[in-house]
Write a protein that holds these residues in place. Structure first.
Motif, PDB file in Angstrom:
ATOM      1  N   GLY A 127       7.565   0.699  38.827  1.00  9.50           N
ATOM      2  CA  GLY A 127       7.257   1.676  39.865  1.00  9.50           C
ATOM      3  C   GLY A 127       7.786   3.063  39.601  1.00  9.50           C
ATOM      4  N   VAL A 128       7.844   3.456  38.317  1.00 17.25           N
ATOM      5  CA  VAL A 128       8.390   4.769  37.966  1.00 17.25           C
ATOM      6  C   VAL A 128       7.398   5.673  37.230  1.00 17.25           C
ATOM      7  N   LEU A 129       6.163   5.207  37.015  1.00 17.91           N
ATOM      8  CA  LEU A 129       5.177   6.040  36.328  1.00 17.91           C
ATOM      9  C   LEU A 129       4.737   7.160  37.262  1.00 17.91           C
ATOM     10  N   ILE A 130       4.895   8.391  36.818  1.00 15.78           N
ATOM     11  CA  ILE A 130       4.486   9.553  37.614  1.00 15.78           C
ATOM     12  C   ILE A 130       3.004   9.784  37.347  1.00 15.78           C
ATOM     13  N   ASN A 131       2.194   9.582  38.361  1.00 15.40           N
ATOM     14  CA  ASN A 131       0.744   9.670  38.221  1.00 15.40           C
ATOM     15  C   ASN A 131       0.298  11.024  37.670  1.00 15.40           C
ATOM     16  N   GLU A 132       0.847  12.102  38.203  1.00 16.51           N
ATOM     17  CA  GLU A 132       0.398  13.445  37.828  1.00 16.51           C
ATOM     18  C   GLU A 132       0.796  13.839  36.407  1.00 16.51           C
ATOM     19  N   LEU A 133       1.876  13.297  35.888  1.00 19.07           N
ATOM     20  CA  LEU A 133       2.413  13.733  34.593  1.00 19.07           C
ATOM     21  C   LEU A 133       2.334  12.670  33.501  1.00 19.07           C
ATOM     22  N   GLN A 134       2.103  11.413  33.888  1.00 20.23           N
ATOM     23  CA  GLN A 134       2.131  10.288  32.947  1.00 20.23           C
ATOM     24  C   GLN A 134       3.458  10.223  32.196  1.00 20.23           C
ATOM     25  N   LEU A 135       4.537  10.533  32.919  1.00 19.13           N
ATOM     26  CA  LEU A 135       5.909  10.362  32.450  1.00 19.13           C
ATOM     27  C   LEU A 135       6.566   9.329  33.355  1.00 19.13           C
ATOM     28  N   ASP A 136       7.686   8.783  32.927  1.00 24.11           N
ATOM     29  CA  ASP A 136       8.433   7.856  33.774  1.00 24.11           C
ATOM     30  C   ASP A 136       9.511   8.628  34.527  1.00 24.11           C
ATOM     31  N   MET A 137       9.631   8.343  35.823  1.00 23.56           N
ATOM     32  CA  MET A 137      10.588   9.012  36.708  1.00 23.56           C
ATOM     33  C   MET A 137      12.003   8.529  36.423  1.00 23.56           C
ATOM     34  N   ARG A 138      12.942   9.448  36.514  1.00 26.11           N
ATOM     35  CA  ARG A 138      14.351   9.126  36.304  1.00 26.11           C
ATOM     36  C   ARG A 138      14.772   8.013  37.274  1.00 26.11           C
ATOM     37  N   SER A 139      15.365   6.972  36.719  1.00 31.06           N
ATOM     38  CA  SER A 139      15.802   5.836  37.530  1.00 31.06           C
ATOM     39  C   SER A 139      16.757   4.978  36.705  1.00 31.06           C
ATOM     40  N   ILE A 140      17.441   4.072  37.404  1.00 34.57           N
ATOM     41  CA  ILE A 140      18.397   3.168  36.759  1.00 34.57           C
ATOM     42  C   ILE A 140      18.151   1.762  37.296  1.00 34.57           C
ATOM     43  N   PHE A 141      18.167   0.790  36.396  1.00 33.73           N
ATOM     44  CA  PHE A 141      18.050  -0.618  36.777  1.00 33.73           C
ATOM     45  C   PHE A 141      19.134  -1.391  36.045  1.00 33.73           C
ATOM     46  N   VAL A 142      19.846  -2.252  36.777  1.00 31.65           N
ATOM     47  CA  VAL A 142      20.795  -3.171  36.151  1.00 31.65           C
ATOM     48  C   VAL A 142      20.247  -4.572  36.398  1.00 31.65           C
ATOM     49  N   ILE A 143      20.122  -5.320  35.303  1.00 30.03           N
ATOM     50  CA  ILE A 143      19.500  -6.643  35.337  1.00 30.03           C
ATOM     51  C   ILE A 143      20.486  -7.645  34.736  1.00 30.03           C
ATOM     52  N   ASP A 144      20.701  -8.745  35.441  1.00 29.37           N
ATOM     53  CA  ASP A 144      21.686  -9.722  34.968  1.00 29.37           C
ATOM     54  C   ASP A 144      21.134 -10.600  33.839  1.00 29.37           C
ATOM     55  N   GLN A 145      21.971 -11.524  33.379  1.00 30.06           N
ATOM     56  CA  GLN A 145      21.610 -12.390  32.256  1.00 30.06           C
ATOM     57  C   GLN A 145      20.411 -13.286  32.565  1.00 30.06           C
ATOM     58  N   ASN A 146      20.132 -13.504  33.839  1.00 31.01           N
ATOM     59  CA  ASN A 146      19.019 -14.351  34.264  1.00 31.01           C
ATOM     60  C   ASN A 146      17.807 -13.543  34.722  1.00 31.01           C
ATOM     61  N   ASP A 147      17.788 -12.261  34.376  1.00 27.62           N
ATOM     62  CA  ASP A 147      16.687 -11.347  34.687  1.00 27.62           C
ATOM     63  C   ASP A 147      16.483 -11.097  36.180  1.00 27.62           C
ATOM     64  N   LYS A 148      17.583 -11.134  36.935  1.00 22.44           N
ATOM     65  CA  LYS A 148      17.555 -10.705  38.340  1.00 22.44           C
ATOM     66  C   LYS A 148      18.060  -9.273  38.394  1.00 22.44           C
ATOM     67  N   ILE A 149      17.368  -8.445  39.157  1.00 24.51           N
ATOM     68  CA  ILE A 149      17.808  -7.062  39.337  1.00 24.51           C
ATOM     69  C   ILE A 149      18.995  -7.073  40.301  1.00 24.51           C
ATOM     70  N   THR A 150      20.093  -6.443  39.891  1.00 22.95           N
ATOM     71  CA  THR A 150      21.272  -6.382  40.757  1.00 22.95           C
ATOM     72  C   THR A 150      21.549  -4.976  41.274  1.00 22.95           C
ATOM     73  N   TYR A 151      20.943  -3.973  40.645  1.00 22.82           N
ATOM     74  CA  TYR A 151      21.164  -2.579  41.054  1.00 22.82           C
ATOM     75  C   TYR A 151      19.925  -1.776  40.717  1.00 22.82           C
ATOM     76  N   VAL A 152      19.516  -0.922  41.657  1.00 28.24           N
ATOM     77  CA  VAL A 152      18.367  -0.035  41.444  1.00 28.24           C
ATOM     78  C   VAL A 152      18.712   1.337  41.997  1.00 28.24           C
ATOM     79  N   GLU A 153      18.401   2.368  41.238  1.00 29.85           N
ATOM     80  CA  GLU A 153      18.460   3.734  41.760  1.00 29.85           C
ATOM     81  C   GLU A 153      17.192   4.463  41.334  1.00 29.85           C
ATOM     82  N   TYR A 154      16.349   4.764  42.313  1.00 29.22           N
ATOM     83  CA  TYR A 154      15.195   5.641  42.090  1.00 29.22           C
ATOM     84  C   TYR A 154      15.638   7.026  42.532  1.00 29.22           C
ATOM     85  N   LEU A 155      15.629   7.987  41.626  1.00 27.79           N
ATOM     86  CA  LEU A 155      16.010   9.333  41.997  1.00 27.79           C
ATOM     87  C   LEU A 155      14.929   9.946  42.883  1.00 27.79           C
ATOM     88  N   LYS A 156      15.352  10.677  43.896  1.00 23.89           N
ATOM     89  CA  LYS A 156      14.397  11.342  44.794  1.00 23.89           C
ATOM     90  C   LYS A 156      13.872  12.635  44.166  1.00 23.89           C
TER      91      LYS A 156
END
Length: 175
Positions: A127-156
């Motif tokens: 959910g970070v693809l910028i439609n108008e620019l076709q760039l990825d939006m600044r964000s952070i994801f932390v994913i555990d050893q079992n592929d569960k997301i434990t932390y998300v930051e979508y920059l505004k």
């Protein structure tokens, strides 16, 4: 028939101007979606290539901009203290050649840069693809050893820095 991806408006800006993000808004507790990105021009990798590791995914629009440069350098420094069970991935739509050149010039040796240029698979899945620019939006994801997301930051706002301390704390809580 291809599935139409959700478009999210009113959630992010570039220098105050609204931008549209394509794909879902992920949350802590979600299973991390798979993706296919390029390690170099010919080598593709997926989430499964980092199975069993804690993954800090730092998403930047382009390494050749000030905030993206600083963000990647900061996580490269932090990676040295996170241990062998953690992998730090920086994903952008920069071409693999540009990523390699930038890493060499910047002395980046702990972060793995991956390119979403070919299919934008990561940007759409996270959910970070910028439609108008076709760039990825600044964000952070932390994913555990079992592929569960434990932390998300979508920059505004694209030009702002992420919360480095919170992201590193989320990684340390898993190791």
């Amino acid at each position: 028939m291809t599935q139409q991806l959700a478009q999210r408006t009113g959630v992010a800006t570039l220098k105050g101007n609204p931008i549209t993000l394509v794909g879902p808004e992920l949350k802590a507790g979600d299973t991390a979606p798979d993706f296919k990105v390029n390690k170099d021009l010919m080598t593709e990798v997926t989430l499964k290539d980092y199975a069993g590791k804690v993954k800090l995914i730092s998403v930047v629009p382009s390494l050749d901009t000030g905030v993206c440069d600083a963000q990647t350098r900061r996580f490269n420094e932090e990676a040295a203290n996170l241990g062998d069970n953690v992998v730090v991935l920086t994903i952008s739509v920069d071409l693999p050649f540009a990523q390699s050149r930038w890493c060499g010039a910047a002395g980046i040796d702990k972060v793995i840069t991956l390119s979403d240029y070919k299919t934008k698979s990561f940007g759409q899945a996270y959910g970070v693809l910028i439609n108008e620019l076709q760039l990825d939006m600044r964000s952070i994801f932390v994913i555990d050893q079992n592929d569960k997301i434990t932390y998300v930051e979508y920059l505004k706002e694209m030009t702002e820095h992420p919360n480095y301390e919170a992201a590193i704390a989320a990684v340390k809580a898993l190791v």
